[in-house]
Design an enzyme around this catalytic site. Structure first.
Site, PDB file in Angstrom:
ATOM      1  N   GLU A  43      48.739  40.797  37.900  1.00 15.70           N
ATOM      2  CA  GLU A  43      47.184  40.167  38.944  1.00 15.70           C
ATOM      3  C   GLU A  43      47.577  38.589  39.108  1.00 15.70           C
ATOM      4  O   GLU A  43      46.977  38.349  39.956  1.00 15.70           O
ATOM      5  CB  GLU A  43      46.484  40.414  37.952  1.00 15.70           C
ATOM      6  CG  GLU A  43      45.850  42.032  38.544  1.00 15.70           C
ATOM      7  CD  GLU A  43      45.658  42.613  39.466  1.00 15.70           C
ATOM      8  OE1 GLU A  43      45.516  42.136  40.260  1.00 15.70           O
ATOM      9  OE2 GLU A  43      45.705  43.627  40.055  1.00 15.70           O
ATOM     10  N   TYR A 126      37.922  37.217  40.379  1.00 15.56           N
ATOM     11  CA  TYR A 126      39.079  38.502  40.568  1.00 15.56           C
ATOM     12  C   TYR A 126      39.532  38.975  39.542  1.00 15.56           C
ATOM     13  O   TYR A 126      39.862  39.686  39.367  1.00 15.56           O
ATOM     14  CB  TYR A 126      39.787  37.602  42.186  1.00 15.56           C
ATOM     15  CG  TYR A 126      40.847  38.996  41.983  1.00 15.56           C
ATOM     16  CD1 TYR A 126      40.779  39.728  43.018  1.00 15.56           C
ATOM     17  CD2 TYR A 126      42.185  38.942  41.049  1.00 15.56           C
ATOM     18  CE1 TYR A 126      41.321  40.944  42.751  1.00 15.56           C
ATOM     19  CE2 TYR A 126      43.692  40.011  41.933  1.00 15.56           C
ATOM     20  CZ  TYR A 126      43.044  40.835  42.127  1.00 15.56           C
ATOM     21  OH  TYR A 126      43.810  42.225  42.076  1.00 15.56           O
ATOM     22  N   ASP A 144      38.489  40.792  46.563  1.00 14.88           N
ATOM     23  CA  ASP A 144      39.971  40.244  47.309  1.00 14.88           C
ATOM     24  C   ASP A 144      39.653  40.652  48.593  1.00 14.88           C
ATOM     25  O   ASP A 144      39.057  40.588  48.947  1.00 14.88           O
ATOM     26  CB  ASP A 144      41.089  40.550  46.769  1.00 14.88           C
ATOM     27  CG  ASP A 144      41.660  41.957  47.259  1.00 14.88           C
ATOM     28  OD1 ASP A 144      41.061  42.425  47.558  1.00 14.88           O
ATOM     29  OD2 ASP A 144      42.892  42.168  47.175  1.00 14.88           O
TER      30      ASP A 144
END
Length: 314
Positions: A43, A126, A144
């Site tokens: 990520e 996020y 996102d």
């Protein structure tokens, strides 16, 4: 949101789940093939970077440092070099800072609590949400750019215009999230994937979209397709970002050259050095160059030697 009924939502969920099952990209950090730490690394690397570019970097990174403890102990120069051309190399430093906290505070086990994740260096809303959902199966809305675009189009019939997520977009994401935790994970993954490969910003592939029959945006005639919030066009040529990138690329290349010369020897720290003469050849505006070097030094990405040469931090 008012015009969306529960049966529509359920139909969208079923169709997206089936599409995900058959079409999800086979990325190495998906489908339970890595640890929660591996998910977090993916990520962080994927921020502002295409997934296809991330895969080789992630694979090499996890082979070198498979857990937080190993990354925490790695020489910083090696970490920055391994980050390569992913961009925004400060992310590499923050990831190593995060690894040190996970190793020292949590016994090398990534915490599964959203608030604890959010407290880690370099982890924002996020990333904390994505890791909570994808690594630990928690029921949490993940928001996102891709997810915002899909939800706005399908349920509101409107184009998502980018920028920071609005309260309305956050409320929508929470409202349509399945109540079942396992289903919520599939939902987050499938909506994000749809936005990445089908419901794209400028040229959505509506003819092959699994939820085209339910899409309010398509039914409305794709109003405002591709519109973004008005802001000055960002240039790259001649910017400090370009100059910083040139300096970092030169240091990484110097490190590779040294490694070839010293083949067969395990180096404990980088010996990549570029001289002041080499530095000045990188950019003709030496005032701008020096300002960028100073900012790289302040960010902890380089070290300035007494003779003006540069090296990666030890």
């Amino acid at each position: 949101m008012a015009g969306v009924t529960q049966p529509n939502r359920e139909q969208v969920r079923r169709r997206l789940a089936a599409w995900w099952e058959a079409n999800a990209r086979d990325l190495p950090w998906r489908f339970g093939r890595t640890t929660p730490w591996g998910v977090l690394v993916s990520e962080v690397m994927s921020q502002q970077t295409q997934m296809s570019r991330v895969v080789p970097y992630w694979t090499a990174w996890m082979a070198a440092w498979p857990d937080a403890a190993s990354l925490a102990k790695a020489p910083t120069a090696e970490v920055i070099t391994a980050w390569g051309r992913l961009g925004y190399p400060r992310r590499a430093l923050r990831l190593q800072e995060c690894a040190r906290v996970v190793s020292d505070t949590y016994g090398d086990r990534l915490p599964d609590d959203y608030e604890q994740l959010l407290d880690l260096p370099g982890v924002g809303d996020y990333t904390a949400s994505a890791v909570s959902s994808f690594a630990f199966g928690r029921r949490v809305p993940v928001i996102d750019t891709n997810i915002r675009r899909v939800l706005s189009r399908v349920f509101l019939g409107e184009e998502s215009r980018g920028g920071a997520a609005t309260r309305a977009e956050r409320d929508l994401a929470a409202d349509v999230l399945p109540a079942d935790a396992a289903q919520s994970v599939v939902w987050n993954q499938s909506v994000m994937e749809l936005g990445a490969v089908v419901c794209t910003a400028k040229k959505p592939l509506c003819e092959s979209c699994p939820v085209s029959d339910d899409c309010a945006f398509l039914k409305a005639g794709l109003p405002g397709l591709g519109e973004k919030r008005t802001r000055p066009r960002q240039r790259f040529q001649g910017t400090d970002r370009q100059v910083r990138g040139l300096v970092m690329a030169a240091l990484r290349e110097a490190g590779k050259t040294h490694s070839v010369i010293q083949s067969g020897t395990q180096l404990s720290q980088s010996a990549s050095v570029i001289t002041r003469t080499q530095i000045e050849q990188l950019w003709s505006d030496h005032v701008q160059l020096d300002a960028c070097i100073a900012s790289l030094d302040e960010d902890g990405l380089i070290e300035i030697l007494p003779d003006g040469a540069l090296t990666l931090p030890r």
